[in-house]
Design a protein around this motif. Sequence first.
Motif, PDB file in Angstrom:
ATOM      1  N   LEU A  78       5.847   1.407 -72.031  1.00 21.10           N
ATOM      2  CA  LEU A  78       6.278   2.564 -72.809  1.00 21.10           C
ATOM      3  C   LEU A  78       5.394   3.782 -72.570  1.00 21.10           C
ATOM      4  N   VAL A  79       4.074   3.571 -72.451  1.00 25.16           N
ATOM      5  CA  VAL A  79       3.159   4.700 -72.275  1.00 25.16           C
ATOM      6  C   VAL A  79       3.411   5.415 -70.948  1.00 25.16           C
ATOM      7  N   ASN A  80       3.699   4.655 -69.901  1.00 30.62           N
ATOM      8  CA  ASN A  80       3.896   5.290 -68.595  1.00 30.62           C
ATOM      9  C   ASN A  80       5.038   6.305 -68.590  1.00 30.62           C
ATOM     10  N   PRO A  81       6.254   5.930 -68.995  1.00 29.47           N
ATOM     11  CA  PRO A  81       7.322   6.947 -68.967  1.00 29.47           C
ATOM     12  C   PRO A  81       7.158   8.026 -70.025  1.00 29.47           C
ATOM     13  N   THR A  82       6.530   7.697 -71.162  1.00 29.50           N
ATOM     14  CA  THR A  82       6.419   8.682 -72.236  1.00 29.50           C
ATOM     15  C   THR A  82       5.343   9.719 -71.947  1.00 29.50           C
ATOM     16  N   VAL A  83       4.171   9.272 -71.527  1.00 25.52           N
ATOM     17  CA  VAL A  83       3.020  10.163 -71.389  1.00 25.52           C
ATOM     18  C   VAL A  83       2.657  10.423 -69.938  1.00 25.52           C
ATOM     19  N   ILE A  84       2.495   9.370 -69.155  1.00 25.82           N
ATOM     20  CA  ILE A  84       1.914   9.513 -67.825  1.00 25.82           C
ATOM     21  C   ILE A  84       2.895  10.097 -66.827  1.00 25.82           C
ATOM     22  N   GLN A  85       4.157   9.677 -66.866  1.00 20.37           N
ATOM     23  CA  GLN A  85       5.119  10.189 -65.894  1.00 20.37           C
ATOM     24  C   GLN A  85       5.262  11.711 -65.952  1.00 20.37           C
ATOM     25  N   PRO A  86       5.443  12.311 -67.133  1.00 19.63           N
ATOM     26  CA  PRO A  86       5.542  13.788 -67.134  1.00 19.63           C
ATOM     27  C   PRO A  86       4.250  14.463 -66.683  1.00 19.63           C
ATOM     28  N   LEU A  87       3.098  13.876 -67.023  1.00 15.57           N
ATOM     29  CA  LEU A  87       1.833  14.462 -66.561  1.00 15.57           C
ATOM     30  C   LEU A  87       1.708  14.324 -65.045  1.00 15.57           C
ATOM     31  N   ARG A  88       2.148  13.208 -64.497  1.00 19.52           N
ATOM     32  CA  ARG A  88       2.100  13.036 -63.045  1.00 19.52           C
ATOM     33  C   ARG A  88       3.090  13.956 -62.343  1.00 19.52           C
ATOM     34  N   ASP A  89       4.237  14.194 -62.971  1.00 21.03           N
ATOM     35  CA  ASP A  89       5.168  15.177 -62.404  1.00 21.03           C
ATOM     36  C   ASP A  89       4.500  16.547 -62.333  1.00 21.03           C
ATOM     37  N   ASP A  90       3.805  16.919 -63.403  1.00 21.60           N
ATOM     38  CA  ASP A  90       3.070  18.188 -63.399  1.00 21.60           C
ATOM     39  C   ASP A  90       1.992  18.183 -62.311  1.00 21.60           C
ATOM     40  N   TRP A  91       1.298  17.040 -62.192  1.00 18.92           N
ATOM     41  CA  TRP A  91       0.191  16.941 -61.233  1.00 18.92           C
ATOM     42  C   TRP A  91       0.695  17.059 -59.793  1.00 18.92           C
ATOM     43  N   LEU A  92       1.843  16.471 -59.494  1.00 15.48           N
ATOM     44  CA  LEU A  92       2.392  16.577 -58.146  1.00 15.48           C
ATOM     45  C   LEU A  92       2.744  18.014 -57.796  1.00 15.48           C
ATOM     46  N   VAL A  93       3.232  18.747 -58.781  1.00 14.58           N
ATOM     47  CA  VAL A  93       3.521  20.163 -58.567  1.00 14.58           C
ATOM     48  C   VAL A  93       2.226  20.919 -58.264  1.00 14.58           C
ATOM     49  N   VAL A  94       1.173  20.608 -59.021  1.00 19.24           N
ATOM     50  CA  VAL A  94      -0.121  21.265 -58.801  1.00 19.24           C
ATOM     51  C   VAL A  94      -0.680  20.888 -57.429  1.00 19.24           C
ATOM     52  N   GLN A  95      -0.570  19.619 -57.060  1.00 20.63           N
ATOM     53  CA  GLN A  95      -1.017  19.202 -55.728  1.00 20.63           C
ATOM     54  C   GLN A  95      -0.286  19.983 -54.640  1.00 20.63           C
ATOM     55  N   ALA A  96       1.044  20.089 -54.794  1.00 21.36           N
ATOM     56  CA  ALA A  96       1.822  20.824 -53.796  1.00 21.36           C
ATOM     57  C   ALA A  96       1.398  22.285 -53.748  1.00 21.36           C
TER      58      ALA A  96
END
Length: 859
Positions: A78-96
Motif C-alpha cells: 500500500l505504501v508504494n503506490p500511495t506515497v513512493i510511486q508519485p514521489l518517484r514519478d516526480d524524481w524521474l522528471v527531475v532526473q530527466a
Amino acid sequence: FSTVLSSDLKRFNGGLFKDATALPLNALQLGLLIEAASHNWREVEPAIFGTLLERALDKRQRHKLGAHYTPRAYVERLVNPTVIQPLRDDWLVVQAAAVTLAAQDKQNEARATVQAFHRKLCNIRVLDPACGSGNFLYVALELMKRLEGEVMALLRDLGEDQSALALAGHTVDPHQFLGIELNPWAAAVAELVLWIGYLQWHFRTHGKASPAEPVLRDFKNIENRDAVLDWDARDPRLDDQGNPVTRWDGLGTIEHNVTGERVPDPEARTQVWDYTKPRAAKWPEADFIIGNPPFIGASRMRDALGDGYTEAIRAAYPRVPDSADFVMFWWEKAALAARAYAPAKAKGTRRFGLITTNSLRQTFNRKVLETHLNDPKTPLSLTFAIPDHPWVDAGDGAAVRIAMALAEKGRAEGRLFTVATEAKTADANEGRDVSLNMQRGTIFADLRVGADVAGAKVLKANEGLAHMGVKLHGMGFIVSREEAFSLGLGDAAGEHIRPFLNGRDLVQLSRGAYVIDLYGLSETEVRTRFPSLYQFVLDKVKPERDQNNRDTYRKNWWIFGEPRSELRPAIINIQRYIATTRTAKHRLFQFVDSANIAESKLVVFALSDASQVAVLSARIHEIWALASGAFLEDRPTYNHSQAFNPFPFPTPSDPLKARLRQLGEDLDAHRKRQQAQHPKLTLTAMYNCLEKLRAGDRIEGKDKETYDQGLIGILRDLHDQIDASVAEAYGWPATLTDDEILHNLVALNRERAAEEASGLIRYLRPDYQNPAGQTATAQGEQSTMDIGPAVSTDKAPWPKTLPDQIAAVRDALAAMGEATPDQIARQFQRARAASVLPLLESLAAVGRARAIKDGSFAA
C-alpha cells in the motif's frame, strides 16, 4: 559526562524519556532488561513491535481498538503506490531535467533542480491517522530514505561537495511522519519505531559516524488522541431520576435458574457516557495519508465503543450512513482532505491509501465512496485497489479478507489487482504469499473495472419485492419439532409456531426447526391467549433482550428484533415465494412455501411465477449478481439492493415466457424430487458435481453417487436450456462474454430508468405493486442519464519550468502510446517540436520512454 560510567554520553532528549520515573523491577526483570540491552539493536526489524503490541492486548481490548498488526509485505503493497510511486514519478522528471541541463553544460542549474527536489522531499508529510505501533510510518520513512540516497548520489555525480550534502537537519527524518493513535502505549511505541528505523538507516549509511545531537528529538509528531472524534466534555449519562445509565458489559453471564443456560448477568454493567458538542476531529496537514484503521463493523460499534460514543460520532458525521463500518469515518476524512488538494497553496492531500475489510465495496460502505467519486465539481478517482486480499489476525489467528484502495483528486484510470494465487508462509505473522493479476481502467465504487454495475439505478419495476429475512435477536425463539408440538403446534397456538429456514436449511440438510412468531400481538394478548408460548419466551428470550441496547428490542421482547413488517404483506397472498442464500458458493434460487419464516441470511423475493425463477437462475443474472456483490472470505454474497433492485428483467413474448415458466417449474421440481428420494442429497453437493461436470473433470467416487442420485446430467440440460431461453428473451446471442453481458445489462438498466422517468414502468408483479393499475407520472429526463461532462478540446498551456515541461511530455506520451515530437507539441499551446525532442531524449535516458523508428518515441 557520566560520572557513573566515566564516559561521555550523547544527548538523547526526546519525548520517549520525558518521564524519568524508575520502574519497580525485580531481579528477573532486571536480568531480562540487561539481556535485551546486550543485543545489537541495529539489526532488529522495527515492525516487530506491532506484533508485540497486539499480543500484549487482551482480546476484548484488541477488538475495541480494532488493533491488527499489518505484515511488512502488506504495508509495502500500500505504501508504494500511495506515497513512493508519485514521489518517484516526480524524481524521474527531475532526473530527466538534470540530464537535459547537464547536456547543455548548465551544471549549476542541474544541481539546483535536484536540490529543489531534495528540499521538497525533506518537507513531505505522511500521516497515519490510526498508526498503532507505527509500521506504515516506519516503512514510508525507510522507502523515502532510499529515495533520498538516490538524490544524494546524483548530486555527487553533479559535483556537489560532501559538506553541503551533510548539512545538519536537511534530511528525511521522523518529524515528517505524523501519527494519531488512541492507545498511549502504542503511540509511544510508534515514536520508538520511527527513531530506531531512522538511526538504523544513519549507521548503515554513515558507518560509525555519530548522528547529530540530540540523538532523539521530541517532534511531537505522534499524537495520543482520538483520530475521528473530538468533543468538549464526556459525562456519565443519567436517567430522569439522576441515576447513572448503564448497559450490560457484554462479558458477565449467570446460569438461568429455570433453563440452566448461560444468560447475561444483570449485575455486569458498564457506564454509558454522553459527549458534549461532538465534532469531527482535525488532522494535521499531510501530503499523503496511509493506514489500517480499526476493523469494527457497524453492527458491533455499540458493543465495542459504547452507545454514547456511537451516537456522538454519527452526529459528528451526518454524511456517513449509520449502516457504514467504523473505518468509513477515516475514509470520509481522508477523502475530504484529498478533494481539497491544491499544491499551489500547499493545501490538502495528494493521495491517500487505506486498508479496510473487504466489505468496503458493499452497499452500506460504498455509499461513502460514491459521494466522493461522483462529485460533479471535485471528484476523486480510485487509482489503485485490491478488493479481496487475504489477511490473518495475528492475535487470534482468524482468517479474514481485506481491501486496499487509494484515491486522489480528479478523473483518472486506475490499476485494479485481483488475487490469482495465495499460499501459506512459514511465519503466519507475515501473512500469505500472493500473486496478483492487474487490469487498467476506471475503478468504480464496487472496486471493479469494466461496466459500471455499481452505478446502475434502482428500478421501480422491481420495487418492494426483495427483502431480507427476519432477525430474531434471541435464539430462544427457535424450537425443535417436539417442543413445537408441546407448545401447541396443530392447536390454536399453532399459527404462531412456523417452520424456520436459514441458509443451511436450503442448500445443505434441513434442521426441521420451528420458530415462535408473535408478530402483531401485544404482550397482553400473548399472555392471555397463548400462556404457554408466553412463559416459554419469557424464560428463553426476555433475559437476553433485557440487556439489549435498543429500547425497542427491550420493550418488545416477545417479537423478533426485525420482524420484517414490509415483507409480510408482500407474501401474504401468494402460496410460495422465491428464496436464495445471501452468502453461498453457488447462486441458487428455489420456491419456498409461504408458511415458512426465512432468517436474515436468506433473501426473499415476493414472486411466485416460475418464469422469474428461470431468469434469476440464468447465467446472465448470475454474472450480474457476482459483479454487484462482494465476497465473505471466498463465498460471494447476494445483496438484493444491488443485485435485484436495479436488475433489468427481460420482456419476452408470451410463448417465450411460457417456455421460461415451464423451465423454472421443471428446475425447481427436479431438485426437490431428487432430494426427496435421497434425503442426504444436498443442493451444494449437486452443484459441486455440476461444476465439475462443466469443467470436464472425471466424475467418480462420491461425485458419481451424487451424479446418479441428483440426475446431474438432466440438471445441466435444464440450466443450458434456461441460459439459452433467457438470452433469447433479451434478444442477445447466447455466446456473449461476461463483460459483454454486464455492459448490455448496464445499458438496459439506463434505458429502463429513462423509461420509468417518462412514466413507463414494467412491473414484475403488477397485482401487488400497482393494484389500481395507475399510470406513473412522467418526471422528465433524469440527469443521471447524461453520459458525463463534455470533453474539452482546448489545448493545455505549455508549462514554464523545465521539470513541469518534462512531466507534461511524459503524460502526453503515456496517453498517446507512441508519438513524434511534433505530435506531442501539438497537444500544447506555444510548444515546439524542437523543444519537445530533448525532453523525450532525456526521458529515454532515465528509462521513461524509448526511441523507435522514424523519430518517434514510445511510452
